[in-house]
Design a protein around this motif. Structure first.
Motif, PDB file in Angstrom:
ATOM      1  N   ASP A  53       0.829  -1.205   0.000  1.00  0.00           N
ATOM      2  CA  ASP A  53       0.000   0.000   0.000  1.00  0.00           C
ATOM      3  C   ASP A  53       0.864   1.256   0.000  1.00  0.00           C
ATOM      4  O   ASP A  53       0.571   2.243  -0.693  1.00  0.00           O
ATOM      5  CB  ASP A  53      -0.921  -0.017   1.224  1.00  0.00           C
ATOM      6  N   MET A  54       1.949   1.241   0.770  1.00  0.00           N
ATOM      7  CA  MET A  54       2.891   2.366   0.749  1.00  0.00           C
ATOM      8  C   MET A  54       3.442   2.580  -0.654  1.00  0.00           C
ATOM      9  O   MET A  54       3.513   3.709  -1.155  1.00  0.00           O
ATOM     10  CB  MET A  54       4.035   2.098   1.736  1.00  0.00           C
ATOM     11  N   ALA A  55       3.815   1.466  -1.306  1.00  0.00           N
ATOM     12  CA  ALA A  55       4.368   1.558  -2.654  1.00  0.00           C
ATOM     13  C   ALA A  55       3.335   2.121  -3.618  1.00  0.00           C
ATOM     14  O   ALA A  55       3.652   2.978  -4.459  1.00  0.00           O
ATOM     15  CB  ALA A  55       4.838   0.181  -3.113  1.00  0.00           C
ATOM     16  N   ARG A  56       2.103   1.636  -3.529  1.00  0.00           N
ATOM     17  CA  ARG A  56       1.039   2.146  -4.393  1.00  0.00           C
ATOM     18  C   ARG A  56       0.834   3.643  -4.191  1.00  0.00           C
ATOM     19  O   ARG A  56       0.664   4.414  -5.149  1.00  0.00           O
ATOM     20  CB  ARG A  56      -0.248   1.371  -4.105  1.00  0.00           C
ATOM     21  N   THR A  57       0.886   4.091  -2.926  1.00  0.00           N
ATOM     22  CA  THR A  57       0.669   5.506  -2.637  1.00  0.00           C
ATOM     23  C   THR A  57       1.797   6.360  -3.204  1.00  0.00           C
ATOM     24  O   THR A  57       1.556   7.393  -3.838  1.00  0.00           O
ATOM     25  CB  THR A  57       0.536   5.709  -1.117  1.00  0.00           C
ATOM     26  N   VAL A  58       3.051   5.938  -3.000  1.00  0.00           N
ATOM     27  CA  VAL A  58       4.180   6.687  -3.556  1.00  0.00           C
ATOM     28  C   VAL A  58       4.141   6.653  -5.079  1.00  0.00           C
ATOM     29  O   VAL A  58       4.511   7.621  -5.749  1.00  0.00           O
ATOM     30  CB  VAL A  58       5.515   6.152  -3.006  1.00  0.00           C
ATOM     31  N   ASP A  59       3.671   5.545  -5.636  1.00  0.00           N
ATOM     32  CA  ASP A  59       3.513   5.459  -7.089  1.00  0.00           C
ATOM     33  C   ASP A  59       2.572   6.551  -7.584  1.00  0.00           C
ATOM     34  O   ASP A  59       2.843   7.209  -8.594  1.00  0.00           O
ATOM     35  CB  ASP A  59       2.985   4.069  -7.450  1.00  0.00           C
TER      36      ASP A  59
END
Length: 270
Positions: A102-108
């Motif tokens: 989820d963190m990765a998706r948000t930074v994406d």
């Protein structure tokens, strides 16, 4: 698949005079033309030396100024515009894998689709001990890594909204029993750092594991550490197209000489 030659700057925060100096180095690397800017996922700067056997820890590990990776990545996503960004690599044991996805998706989303998700089993015991994580054994960390990759892929496929693109997963390492099967099954980028003959042998193993997983191994970008233009020429002929140079701070800041040399070599081979 024909891939472009790419250049990455791996900018260490540990030991930088202050956060602004690290931030400025990220912007300078992008300004110079780096395709990717990486940080690291260490709570303490590892004091290491490179030997013929790889990386070895120094006997004394002093505490120096350092900054956490993923909060910084969210900032990089806002301040950069062209370079891909990521961590080389995220320690799987420090965060719940579903949360990490989820963190990765948000930074994406913040970056407009420029995140690379580098993930590894973790290796620096001081990070674990001081922050209260269970270091375990190499086997237990690799078990956690394998399960974490599965959970990350599942969560990325089931988030709402979905990532802006299929976020590339980068895996580093060359262990034949545990790491290379995971590379063949999950990686979009494989970072190794091997000499030509060793790379050839282990690359064949990656191809076998990719085929067993029903994947075309050409979807996996091969990456290594930058040393010299001559060595890069040799490795490029083997299919390694992404080269990464480390930038470590001094009291005066960062020296971009190795990055400019890498960029010149990249441009000559595009």
């Amino acid at each position: 698949m024909t891939r472009p030659v790419r250049a990455a700057a791996h900018i260490w925060p540990g030991g930088a005079p202050d956060y602004r100096t690290w931030r400025a180095a990220v912007l300078r690397a992008e300004e110079l033309g780096a395709d990717i800017v990486f940080g690291y996922d260490h709570f303490h700067k590892p004091a290491v030396r490179r030997t013929a056997n790889g990386i070895e820890l120094e006997p004394v590990q002093p505490d120096v100024p350092n900054f956490e990776a993923w909060t910084a990545l969210a900032s990089w996503a806002e301040i950069t515009t062209t370079a891909e960004i990521g961590v080389l690599v995220t320690g799987i044991g420090y965060r719940n894998p579903d949360l990490l996805a989820d963190m990765a998706r948000t930074v994406d989303y913040i970056s407009g689709g420029r995140l690379i998700l580098g993930v590894g089993a973790g290796w620096f015991e001081k990070d674990y001990a001081v922050y209260g994580y269970d270091y375990g054994t190499l086997r237990s960390r690799m078990d956690l890594f394998a399960e974490g990759l599965r959970r990350i892929e599942h969560r990325l496929a089931n988030l709402t909204p979905k990532p802006l693109r299929q976020i590339p997963i980068l895996i580093g390492g060359a262990g034949e029993r545990r790491t290379l099967p995971l590379v063949g099954r999950h990686a979009d980028i494989w970072h190794s750092g091997l000499d030509r003959e060793t790379f050839r042998r282990k690359n064949d193993i990656v191809k076998q594991h990719a085929a067993a997983a029903g994947r075309d191994d050409s979807v996996i970008e091969r990456a290594t550490n930058w040393t010299t233009a001559g060595q890069a020429d040799v490795l490029l002929a083997e299919g390694i197209t992404l080269h990464v140079t480390e930038l470590k701070p001094t009291d005066e800041g960062y020296d971009f000489t190795t990055l400019t040399g890498l960029l010149a070599w990249r441009d000559a081979n595009r």
